[in-house]
Design an enzyme around this catalytic site. Structure first.
Site, PDB file in Angstrom:
ATOM      1  N   HIS A  24      42.263  28.499  48.664  1.00 10.99           N
ATOM      2  CA  HIS A  24      41.364  28.207  49.784  1.00 10.99           C
ATOM      3  C   HIS A  24      41.255  29.440  50.661  1.00 10.99           C
ATOM      4  O   HIS A  24      42.228  30.154  50.864  1.00 10.99           O
ATOM      5  CB  HIS A  24      41.885  27.024  50.613  1.00 10.99           C
ATOM      6  CG  HIS A  24      40.816  26.404  51.442  1.00 10.99           C
ATOM      7  ND1 HIS A  24      40.483  26.884  52.683  1.00 10.99           N
ATOM      8  CD2 HIS A  24      39.967  25.387  51.174  1.00 10.99           C
ATOM      9  CE1 HIS A  24      39.479  26.166  53.152  1.00 10.99           C
ATOM     10  NE2 HIS A  24      39.135  25.259  52.253  1.00 10.99           N
ATOM     11  N   ASP A  57      40.139  19.248  46.605  1.00 14.93           N
ATOM     12  CA  ASP A  57      39.429  18.818  45.408  1.00 14.93           C
ATOM     13  C   ASP A  57      40.351  18.562  44.224  1.00 14.93           C
ATOM     14  O   ASP A  57      39.928  17.996  43.218  1.00 14.93           O
ATOM     15  CB  ASP A  57      38.378  19.864  45.012  1.00 14.93           C
ATOM     16  CG  ASP A  57      37.232  19.868  46.000  1.00 14.93           C
ATOM     17  OD1 ASP A  57      36.894  18.783  46.492  1.00 14.93           O
ATOM     18  OD2 ASP A  57      36.697  20.945  46.295  1.00 14.93           O
TER      19      ASP A  57
HETATM   20  N1  CMC Z   1      42.435  30.541  40.235  1.00 14.21           N
HETATM   21  C1  CMC Z   1      42.854  31.790  39.922  1.00 14.21           C
HETATM   22  N2  CMC Z   1      42.826  32.832  40.784  1.00 14.21           N
HETATM   23  C2  CMC Z   1      42.375  32.599  42.014  1.00 14.21           C
HETATM   24  C3  CMC Z   1      41.927  31.325  42.419  1.00 14.21           C
HETATM   25  C4  CMC Z   1      41.981  30.282  41.481  1.00 14.21           C
HETATM   26  N3  CMC Z   1      41.569  29.040  41.793  1.00 14.21           N
HETATM   27  N4  CMC Z   1      41.528  31.387  43.708  1.00 14.21           N
HETATM   28  C5  CMC Z   1      41.697  32.658  44.105  1.00 14.21           C
HETATM   29  N5  CMC Z   1      42.222  33.391  43.086  1.00 14.21           N
HETATM   30  C6  CMC Z   1      42.643  34.795  43.115  1.00 14.21           C
HETATM   31  C7  CMC Z   1      41.440  35.736  43.080  1.00 14.21           C
HETATM   32  O1  CMC Z   1      41.092  36.066  41.751  1.00 14.21           O
HETATM   33  C8  CMC Z   1      41.975  36.903  43.857  1.00 14.21           C
HETATM   34  O2  CMC Z   1      42.861  37.624  43.011  1.00 14.21           O
HETATM   35  P1  CMC Z   1      43.032  39.234  43.189  1.00 14.21           P
HETATM   36  O3  CMC Z   1      43.606  39.421  44.566  1.00 14.21           O
HETATM   37  O4  CMC Z   1      43.938  39.632  42.086  1.00 14.21           O
HETATM   38  O5  CMC Z   1      41.641  39.805  43.057  1.00 14.21           O
HETATM   39  C9  CMC Z   1      42.841  36.265  44.947  1.00 14.21           C
HETATM   40  O6  CMC Z   1      43.268  35.011  44.380  1.00 14.21           O
HETATM   41  C10 CMC Z   1      42.089  35.991  46.234  1.00 14.21           C
HETATM   42  O7  CMC Z   1      40.897  35.294  45.909  1.00 14.21           O
HETATM   43  P2  CMC Z   1      39.563  35.299  46.752  1.00 14.21           P
HETATM   44  O8  CMC Z   1      38.420  34.925  45.869  1.00 14.21           O
HETATM   45  O9  CMC Z   1      39.491  36.565  47.530  1.00 14.21           O
HETATM   46  O10 CMC Z   1      39.868  34.133  47.766  1.00 14.21           O
HETATM   47  P3  CMC Z   1      38.807  33.439  48.632  1.00 14.21           P
HETATM   48  O11 CMC Z   1      39.485  33.041  49.867  1.00 14.21           O
HETATM   49  O12 CMC Z   1      37.575  34.259  48.763  1.00 14.21           O
HETATM   50  O13 CMC Z   1      38.392  32.154  47.740  1.00 14.21           O
HETATM   51  C11 CMC Z   1      38.132  29.993  46.892  1.00 14.21           C
HETATM   52  C12 CMC Z   1      38.669  30.842  48.051  1.00 14.21           C
HETATM   53  C13 CMC Z   1      38.276  28.517  47.260  1.00 14.21           C
HETATM   54  C14 CMC Z   1      36.635  30.279  46.680  1.00 14.21           C
HETATM   55  C15 CMC Z   1      38.918  30.311  45.606  1.00 14.21           C
HETATM   56  O14 CMC Z   1      40.281  30.079  45.811  1.00 14.21           O
HETATM   57  C16 CMC Z   1      38.424  29.527  44.400  1.00 14.21           C
HETATM   58  O15 CMC Z   1      37.462  29.927  43.774  1.00 14.21           O
HETATM   59  N6  CMC Z   1      39.101  28.373  44.053  1.00 14.21           N
HETATM   60  C17 CMC Z   1      38.652  27.556  42.955  1.00 14.21           C
HETATM   61  C18 CMC Z   1      37.470  26.697  43.366  1.00 14.21           C
HETATM   62  C19 CMC Z   1      37.880  25.580  44.293  1.00 14.21           C
HETATM   63  O16 CMC Z   1      38.841  24.850  44.038  1.00 14.21           O
HETATM   64  N7  CMC Z   1      37.106  25.396  45.370  1.00 14.21           N
HETATM   65  C20 CMC Z   1      37.303  24.318  46.336  1.00 14.21           C
HETATM   66  C21 CMC Z   1      37.693  24.818  47.685  1.00 14.21           C
HETATM   67  S1  CMC Z   1      38.275  23.486  48.743  1.00 14.21           S
HETATM   68  C22 CMC Z   1      36.857  22.516  49.040  1.00 14.21           C
HETATM   69  C23 CMC Z   1      35.980  23.146  50.016  1.00 14.21           C
HETATM   70  O17 CMC Z   1      36.303  23.054  51.217  1.00 14.21           O
HETATM   71  O18 CMC Z   1      34.986  23.754  49.633  1.00 14.21           O
END
Ligand code: CMC
Length: 434
Positions: free
Chosen positions: A311, A368
């Protein structure tokens, strides 16, 4: 700026040998901010913050989150207390009006929601026009935008009209959602019933038919109600920011709500609940324990992610996931409900939480991860999961829309950029181009 924000000593920023004083502010829960609204005018510099992870786009009094401590509060009330003691309609009132209702206010609000649940009869033809198998989120976004053609609004709304439109939308989105499901399975529409309250009414529209009454299960009604409470708001997330952005152009509220629905649809946001179940089903079909999914999600050369994990704001735990996991346990332990996907989810969570990749990046199960299992237990089809998220989030979107319009002045959202394209070049006739 509201008087709730206190001023701190200014920050000093030196750029090109000149020093600028930037006002600093502190919110009611101690979050600190540097006000850079005059920076470009004074210095020529803009700030760069892709994804806005460090940018407060507005002041808001609706929801407070502390991602490090796993705190979520609506209008000051902890989400855990609301989930346990309140009901969705009451929470919707709280988000929109700032205070919990007394008995009369709740009755009036609930009655008004009931009386506003019908959609224009001519809109039914539209449902027939969508191809079979259309994703219900596509139908929902379209139908909500089309409300603007059936219920045109003046450019400026007086407060009574604004209040009524908000109530109409919260109620009608539920009717549209149920109708789109009925269309997708080729069954006749079931109209909202004056006798049924919000969640019961929705489940009845989804599952009753002229040849079959729907037996309402109290535990399922309660679980869906709790699901809606937990999804009702989440401050400046992607869809709410879309709502504020489109609303800042003074677009009509139906178009604004539709933009929220579209943003929610994506798998990184509300669409994740559908993708979690698809992932668990895949693991179940393959007979593995999820290690392969975890490895794929860790692989830098793959775009796949462990759905339901991570998240932007929560870096310790997602309080909504904690509540839902307990609720899921309760619901699935009920006699007769035995979902192998729940065991897979528990094993997957255990594996990921022991894995250094997820630990070091502070990736925990989000709302989720468990919500889809609850919806499955309630008999909701997977492609309707994000639609239920949208029904839950509607009061939050509308509370933000109203808050934005009530500000001193509505500032159109218009970020800057750093241009990285071609420098100036001149037009060439077609026969001179390479
Ligand atoms: N699986 C594997 N790696 C992950 C995941 C994941 N679910 N989430 C983040 N990472 C890794 C990402 O690859 C990155 O790695 P590195 O530092 O090596 O490049 C690091 O963690 C940071 O990720 P980020 O994309 O910069 O983090 P963010 O804060 O921008 O993204 C997120 C948040 C929710 C978009 C992401 O965690 C994600 O895509 N999760 C899966 C989809 C999901 O479950 N979404 C629902 C969110 S909760 C409901 C809502 O409120 O929308």
């Amino acid at each position: 700026m509201t008087d709730k924000l206190k001023k701190l000593p200014p920050a000093m920023l030196t750029l090109d040998n000149k020093t600028y004083e930037l006002p600093t502010l502190i919110g009611v829960e101690g979050e600190k901010a540097i006000d850079i609204s005059k920076l470009r005018n004074q210095s020529g510099y803009v700030t760069l913050d892709e994804g806005y992870g460090n940018t407060a786009s507005c002041e808001s009094a609706i929801t407070y989150i502390d991602g490090e401590k796993g705190i979520l509060r609506y209008r000051g009330y902890p989400i855990e207390e609301l989930a346990e003691h309140s009901r969705f309609v009451e929470v919707a009132y709280l988000l929109l009006n700032g205070e919990l209702p007394n008995s009369q206010q709740l009755l009036d609000f609930s009655t008004n929601l009931n009386e506003s649940s019908i959609i224009h009869e001519d809109m039914h033809h539209f449902f027939n026009g969508f191809p079979r198998g259309s994703h219900p989120m596509g139908i929902l976004a379209t139908m909500v935008a089309s409300l603007s053609t059936f219920y045109p609004l003046p450019d400026r709304l007086d407060s009574a009209t604004e209040q009524q439109v908000v109530i109409n939308l919260i109620s009608q989105v539920r009717t549209i959602a149920a109708f789109s499901y009925k269309k997708s399975i080729g069954e006749p529409l079931v109209y909202p019933s004056y006798k049924l309250k919000f969640v019961r009414n929705f489940l009845n529209m989804m599952f009753a038919s002229p040849v079959r009454d729907y037996e309402l299960d109290e535990d399922i009604v309660r679980a869906i109600d709790m699901f809606l409470i937990l999804h009702a708001d989440h401050e400046q997330n992607c869809s709410t920011s879309s709502v504020r952005t489109s609303g800042s152009s003074m677009a009509n509220v139906y178009a604004v709500a539709s933009s929220g629905i579209s943003a929610l649809w994506g798998p990184r946001h509300g669409g994740a609940n559908q993708h979690v179940i698809q992932m668990l089903e895949q693991i179940h079909a393959d007979g593995g324990d999820g290690t392969e999914f975890i490895n794929q999600a860790k692989d830098k050369n793959s775009t796949s992610r462990l759905m339901g994990f991570g998240h932007r704001v929560y870096k310790n735990f997602d309080p909504r996931a904690m509540v839902l996991k307990k609720q899921c346990d309760k619901l699935l332990n009920k006699a007769g409900v035995n979902d192998p996907l729940f065991d897979i989810a528990r094993r997957l969570e255990e594996l990921a939480l022991k894995d250094d990749y997820f630990i070091s990046r502070k990736l925990y199960p989000n709302v989720d991860f468990y919500s889809g299992l609850i919806l499955r237990a309630a008999g909701i089809p997977t492609n309707m999961f994000t639609v239920l998220f949208a029904i839950g989030r509607m009061p939050g979107w509308l509370a933000h829309w109203r808050e934005m319009l009530k500000g001193d002045q509505v500032i159109i959202t218009r970020p800057r950029q750093l241009y990285v394209g071609e420098p100036l070049r001149h037009f060439q006739d077609i026969d001179q181009r390479p």
